[in-house]
Write an enzyme that holds these catalytic residues in place. Structure first.
Site, PDB file in Angstrom:
ATOM      1  N   ASP A  89      18.385   7.950  22.047  1.00 39.40           N
ATOM      2  CA  ASP A  89      19.820   7.926  21.714  1.00 39.40           C
ATOM      3  C   ASP A  89      20.403   6.582  22.153  1.00 39.40           C
ATOM      4  O   ASP A  89      19.748   5.819  22.872  1.00 39.40           O
ATOM      5  CB  ASP A  89      20.546   9.106  22.414  1.00 39.40           C
ATOM      6  CG  ASP A  89      20.513   9.005  23.940  1.00 39.40           C
ATOM      7  OD1 ASP A  89      20.030   9.948  24.593  1.00 39.40           O
ATOM      8  OD2 ASP A  89      20.942   7.963  24.474  1.00 39.40           O
ATOM      9  N   HIS A 104      10.809   3.990  23.885  1.00 36.25           N
ATOM     10  CA  HIS A 104      10.247   4.914  22.882  1.00 36.25           C
ATOM     11  C   HIS A 104      10.986   4.832  21.559  1.00 36.25           C
ATOM     12  O   HIS A 104      10.926   5.770  20.765  1.00 36.25           O
ATOM     13  CB  HIS A 104      10.264   6.349  23.439  1.00 36.25           C
ATOM     14  CG  HIS A 104       9.359   6.507  24.625  1.00 36.25           C
ATOM     15  ND1 HIS A 104       9.467   7.545  25.512  1.00 36.25           N
ATOM     16  CD2 HIS A 104       8.339   5.730  25.072  1.00 36.25           C
ATOM     17  CE1 HIS A 104       8.545   7.408  26.455  1.00 36.25           C
ATOM     18  NE2 HIS A 104       7.847   6.316  26.217  1.00 36.25           N
ATOM     19  N   SER A 175      10.925  13.455  34.095  1.00 40.77           N
ATOM     20  CA  SER A 175       9.950  14.246  34.865  1.00 40.77           C
ATOM     21  C   SER A 175       8.764  13.371  35.296  1.00 40.77           C
ATOM     22  O   SER A 175       7.860  13.841  35.980  1.00 40.77           O
ATOM     23  CB  SER A 175       9.443  15.408  33.999  1.00 40.77           C
ATOM     24  OG  SER A 175       8.860  14.875  32.806  1.00 40.77           O
TER      25      SER A 175
HETATM   26  N1  APR Z   1      20.737  15.220  35.077  1.00 40.23           N
HETATM   27  C1  APR Z   1      19.617  14.560  35.471  1.00 40.23           C
HETATM   28  N2  APR Z   1      18.357  15.000  35.218  1.00 40.23           N
HETATM   29  C2  APR Z   1      18.252  16.173  34.557  1.00 40.23           C
HETATM   30  C3  APR Z   1      19.362  16.930  34.114  1.00 40.23           C
HETATM   31  C4  APR Z   1      20.649  16.410  34.407  1.00 40.23           C
HETATM   32  N3  APR Z   1      21.773  17.053  34.042  1.00 40.23           N
HETATM   33  N4  APR Z   1      18.903  18.051  33.490  1.00 40.23           N
HETATM   34  C5  APR Z   1      17.547  17.984  33.529  1.00 40.23           C
HETATM   35  N5  APR Z   1      17.159  16.864  34.182  1.00 40.23           N
HETATM   36  C6  APR Z   1      15.799  16.403  34.473  1.00 40.23           C
HETATM   37  C7  APR Z   1      14.744  17.498  34.480  1.00 40.23           C
HETATM   38  O1  APR Z   1      14.705  18.126  35.747  1.00 40.23           O
HETATM   39  C8  APR Z   1      13.481  16.686  34.196  1.00 40.23           C
HETATM   40  O2  APR Z   1      12.894  16.188  35.382  1.00 40.23           O
HETATM   41  O3  APR Z   1      15.419  15.536  33.425  1.00 40.23           O
HETATM   42  C9  APR Z   1      13.999  15.495  33.371  1.00 40.23           C
HETATM   43  C10 APR Z   1      13.598  15.575  31.915  1.00 40.23           C
HETATM   44  O4  APR Z   1      12.195  15.473  31.838  1.00 40.23           O
HETATM   45  P1  APR Z   1      11.516  15.544  30.389  1.00 40.23           P
HETATM   46  O5  APR Z   1      12.136  16.664  29.607  1.00 40.23           O
HETATM   47  O6  APR Z   1      10.046  15.507  30.607  1.00 40.23           O
HETATM   48  O7  APR Z   1      12.003  14.197  29.672  1.00 40.23           O
HETATM   49  P2  APR Z   1      11.418  12.738  29.878  1.00 40.23           P
HETATM   50  O8  APR Z   1      10.884  12.569  31.255  1.00 40.23           O
HETATM   51  O9  APR Z   1      12.469  11.802  29.419  1.00 40.23           O
HETATM   52  O10 APR Z   1      10.188  12.721  28.828  1.00 40.23           O
HETATM   53  C11 APR Z   1       9.511  11.496  28.704  1.00 40.23           C
HETATM   54  O11 APR Z   1       8.245  12.414  26.875  1.00 40.23           O
HETATM   55  O12 APR Z   1       8.231  13.684  24.980  1.00 40.23           O
HETATM   56  C12 APR Z   1       8.234  12.396  25.435  1.00 40.23           C
HETATM   57  O13 APR Z   1       9.033  10.529  24.311  1.00 40.23           O
HETATM   58  C13 APR Z   1       9.456  11.677  24.963  1.00 40.23           C
HETATM   59  O14 APR Z   1      10.748  10.005  26.134  1.00 40.23           O
HETATM   60  C14 APR Z   1      10.166  11.301  26.252  1.00 40.23           C
HETATM   61  C15 APR Z   1       9.053  11.325  27.278  1.00 40.23           C
END
Ligand code: APR
Length: 227
Positions: A89, A104, A175
């Site tokens: 985004d 990404h 994560s």
């Molecule tokens: N504020 C901060 N962190 C949050 C919130 C919030 N309100 N809500 C959830 N989280 C945290 C979760 O606890 C988790 O640790 O955001 C993290 C999201 O992790 P993922 O869903 O794994 O997303 P991300 O780490 O960005 O994934 C990495 O994986 O699928 C691919 O390309 C995709 O860029 C993505 C990459």
């Protein structure tokens, strides 16, 4: 000015209404990565992927930056701020951040199919969909400028350099499951503070850090008080 580097993930945009990937209601709970987010899937069923990302893009276009994005942008008054984001985004940019490096890809851009040559075209918000048969000037099919699994992360080297130059590193809403992005923390100098903002306890054995166990908005307020 001190260099303040942010590494953000899907959690950064959660409070803007964009689902994360691996939380309970996450994107990968409802869709399979193999079906819609790998290079093989793109080769196998491009029309389905174009439709999927057309749908997702229209959802993203309704979302606005949250307090966390705004506080990150405001820190440009006191620091040389660089954002490195895994998010596709453009909410960091909408909130006013001037230096944003996407690892990404970017949802509001497209490119010619094949290897990413670094030539990207902005999509028109009034007509953002990409369809089979939409081509570039050379007649090559257009695709979303999104890095699928099994594809190279074009800005990785630049991101590693930016992290290595940081005086402070702040990780928000990821994560740390997906490499090579998660490996960027290891490029930070050993003597700098690393903060991690996430409501869930995050384990990352390769580097000491201070976790602020809150969401992006509240976590950024606590971080600013610590800086
Ligand atoms: N504020 C901060 N962190 C949050 C919130 C919030 N309100 N809500 C959830 N989280 C945290 C979760 O606890 C988790 O640790 O955001 C993290 C999201 O992790 P993922 O869903 O794994 O997303 P991300 O780490 O960005 O994934 C990495 O994986 O699928 C691919 O390309 C995709 O860029 C993505 C990459």
């Amino acid at each position: 000015m001190k260099k303040l580097v942010f590494l953000t993930g899907a959690g950064m945009s959660a409070e803007s209404g964009i689902p994360t990937f691996r939380d309970a209601d996450g994107l990968w709970e409802n869709y399979s990565i193999e079906e819609i987010c790998t290079h093989d899937a793109w080769l196998r069923q491009p029309a389905l992927l174009l439709d999927f990302y057309n749908m997702l893009r229209r959802k993203f276009m309704d979302c606005k930056p949250n307090e966390g994005h705004r506080l990150v942008a405001q820190l440009e008054e006191r620091y040389d701020v660089q954002v490195i984001t895994q998010n596709i985004d453009n909410l960091h940019e909408q909130a006013g951040s001037h230096k944003v490096l996407h690892l990404h890809g970017e949802m509001m851009k497209c490119r010619a199919d094949g290897r990413d040559t670094g030539v990207h075209y902005p999509l028109d918000p009034k007509n953002p969909d990409i369809h089979m048969g939409d081509t570039d000037a050379n007649g090559v099919q257009l695709r979303p400028h999104i890095v699928f699994f099994q594809e190279d992360v074009p800005n990785l080297e630049q991101a590693a350099y930016l992290v290595s130059e940081a005086d402070i590193l702040v990780v928000i809403g990821t994560s740390l499951n997906v490499y090579p992005a998660a490996g960027l923390l290891q490029y930070a100098r050993k003597d700098i503070p690393v903060y991690l903002i996430d409501p869930k306890p995050i384990s990352y054995p390769y580097r000491a850090f201070t976790q602020i166990q809150k969401g992006a908005g509240e976590g950024m307020k606590e971080l600013i008080a610590l800086l």
